[in-house]
Design an enzyme around this catalytic site. Structure first.
Site, PDB file in Angstrom:
ATOM      1  N   LYS A 188       0.844  -1.192   0.000  1.00 45.28           N
ATOM      2  CA  LYS A 188       0.000   0.000   0.000  1.00 45.28           C
ATOM      3  C   LYS A 188       0.881   1.245   0.000  1.00 45.28           C
ATOM      4  CE  LYS A 188      -3.913   2.315   0.732  1.00 45.28           C
ATOM      5  NZ  LYS A 188      -3.473   3.508   0.009  1.00 45.28           N
ATOM      6  N   GLY A 189       0.520   2.222  -0.829  1.00 45.89           N
ATOM      7  CA  GLY A 189       1.304   3.450  -0.891  1.00 45.89           C
ATOM      8  C   GLY A 189       1.470   4.058   0.492  1.00 45.89           C
ATOM      9  N   GLY A 193      -7.100   8.474  -1.748  1.00 51.41           N
ATOM     10  CA  GLY A 193      -6.273   9.530  -1.174  1.00 51.41           C
ATOM     11  C   GLY A 193      -5.112   9.038  -0.331  1.00 51.41           C
ATOM     12  N   CYS A 249       1.548  11.869  -7.397  1.00 50.18           N
ATOM     13  CA  CYS A 249       1.029  12.697  -6.302  1.00 50.18           C
ATOM     14  C   CYS A 249       1.247  14.188  -6.594  1.00 50.18           C
ATOM     15  CB  CYS A 249       1.735  12.349  -5.002  1.00 50.18           C
ATOM     16  SG  CYS A 249       1.523  10.632  -4.547  1.00 50.18           S
ATOM     17  N   LYS A 271       7.108   4.767 -10.499  1.00 53.97           N
ATOM     18  CA  LYS A 271       5.789   4.456 -11.052  1.00 53.97           C
ATOM     19  C   LYS A 271       5.247   5.676 -11.784  1.00 53.97           C
ATOM     20  CE  LYS A 271       1.371   2.379  -9.721  1.00 53.97           C
ATOM     21  NZ  LYS A 271       0.617   1.742  -8.602  1.00 53.97           N
ATOM     22  N   ASN A 285       0.015   3.976 -13.985  1.00 55.13           N
ATOM     23  CA  ASN A 285      -0.861   4.300 -12.881  1.00 55.13           C
ATOM     24  C   ASN A 285      -2.232   4.632 -13.468  1.00 55.13           C
ATOM     25  OD1 ASN A 285      -1.748   4.906 -10.283  1.00 55.13           O
ATOM     26  ND2 ASN A 285       0.094   6.037  -9.754  1.00 55.13           N
ATOM     27  N   THR A 286      -3.192   5.008 -12.640  1.00 61.05           N
ATOM     28  CA  THR A 286      -4.553   5.194 -13.119  1.00 61.05           C
ATOM     29  C   THR A 286      -4.705   6.427 -14.007  1.00 61.05           C
ATOM     30  OG1 THR A 286      -5.071   6.359 -11.069  1.00 61.05           O
ATOM     31  CG2 THR A 286      -5.614   4.014 -11.166  1.00 61.05           C
ATOM     32  N   GLY A 313      -5.128  -2.818 -15.932  1.00 59.14           N
ATOM     33  CA  GLY A 313      -6.207  -3.630 -16.497  1.00 59.14           C
ATOM     34  C   GLY A 313      -5.874  -5.088 -16.716  1.00 59.14           C
TER      35      GLY A 313
END
Length: 303
Positions: free
Chosen positions: A45-46, A72, A129, A164, A191-192, A243
């Site tokens: 987890k980030g 977040g 971020c 990333k 990333n997203t 995906g």
């Protein structure tokens, strides 16, 4: 059985399948379903320098062929991770990519420095971020900012450094080259993608944060394209994600140039997805008579 082992930045993975950061927590919940050592590794987890409570709800929304999230970076902070979660993971015989994030380059570097004396195998730096010192623009949206934060983190740790990358850019290949020049040992992507949904009855965005990150099968073709572009632009290894839902998807990303793959949103619909993907990759390679998964990396034949 085919040889699924890969080597990234001098680190040997038993197979190339890694749950992506943010979908697998620190692994505890999933160990009730299967032994964690079946995986090639885990991207944690980030984690940030200090505790973060994350964004207000609603912060998850379904979309056709995917999902939006605006969690977040909720996490307990790097000291808690080192004291509580890392000792647990180190007993599981798998490789640990400690994903970190921060609001400034110095904060990212300080977080990385705390990990330098631990036994994590790699650090994965999330540059999607907002940089509060640069007006809130994400680190990963310009070559200059991406290079700056990478340089700071590189100076703070001797651990293999994976950066990333954000797909919300004009040229992800240029960003990849910038972080390579700044000292990244590998890159992971994508990333997203930034997305938004609106409730047409209320007129309000579905997410409290208005926008969020799109993941799931909908983004897979974008991931394949970007992995291929980056793999042809840099000399460092590429870890592909975005995906991935099946062994065939993982194989496709590796043919595009990825040395390993991360699995994200698919785990929410099927928590066994990573181990199924490992089995499906092996079956595909066996059926094709391919002895090692390393033999398919970057073998795409463009027209």
């Amino acid at each position: 059985m085919a040889d699924l082992s890969v080597n990234i930045c001098g680190v040997d993975f038993k197979n190339p399948v890694i749950p992506a950061s943010g979908v697998f927590g620190y692994g505890r919940e999933y160990e009730e379903l299967f032994p964690l050592n079946k995986l090639g590794g885990i991207a944690t987890k980030g984690t940030t320098l200090n505790l973060r409570k994350g964004n207000l709800s609603p912060r998850i929304a379904e979309t056709p062929s995917g999902m939006l999230n605006s969690v977040g970076l909720q996490n307990p902070g790097i000291d808690h991770f080192i004291d509580t979660d890392l000792p647990y993971l180190l007993t599981k015989n798998l490789l640990i990519l400690a994903n970190i994030a921060g609001s400034t380059p110095d904060e990212c570097a300080e977080t990385a420095a705390k990990l330098d004396g631990t036994d994590v195998h790699m650090i994965e730096l999330n540059i999607s971020c907002p940089n509060v010192k640069q007006g809130g623009a994400a680190f990963g949206t310009s070559c200059e900012m991406a290079a700056e934060v990478t340089k700071k983190v590189r100076a703070a740790t001797k651990k293999p450094l994976v950066v990333k990358l954000s797909p919300n850019v004009t040229s992800i290949a240029e960003i990849a080259k910038a972080v390579e020049s700044a000292g990244a040992d590998a890159v992971s992507l994508i990333n997203t993608l930034l997305g938004m949904r609106i409730d047409i009855n209320t007129g309000r965005p579905i997410l409290k944060n208005n926008v969020g990150g799109l993941s799931g099968p909908a983004v897979f073709p974008v991931a394949v394209r970007m992995v291929w572009q980056v793999a042809n632009a840099v000399k460092i290894p590429v870890i592909g994600m975005g995906g991935v839902s099946s062994g065939r998807d993982a194989i496709e990303l590796m043919i595009a140039g990825a040395s390993a793959v991360q699995v994200g949103a698919a785990i929410f619909t099927d928590p066994y997805a990573p181990v199924k993907i490992i089995d499906e990759m092996n079956e595909f390679l066996d059926n094709k008579g391919i002895k090692s998964v390393r033999d398919i990396i970057g073998t795409v034949k463009p027209w």
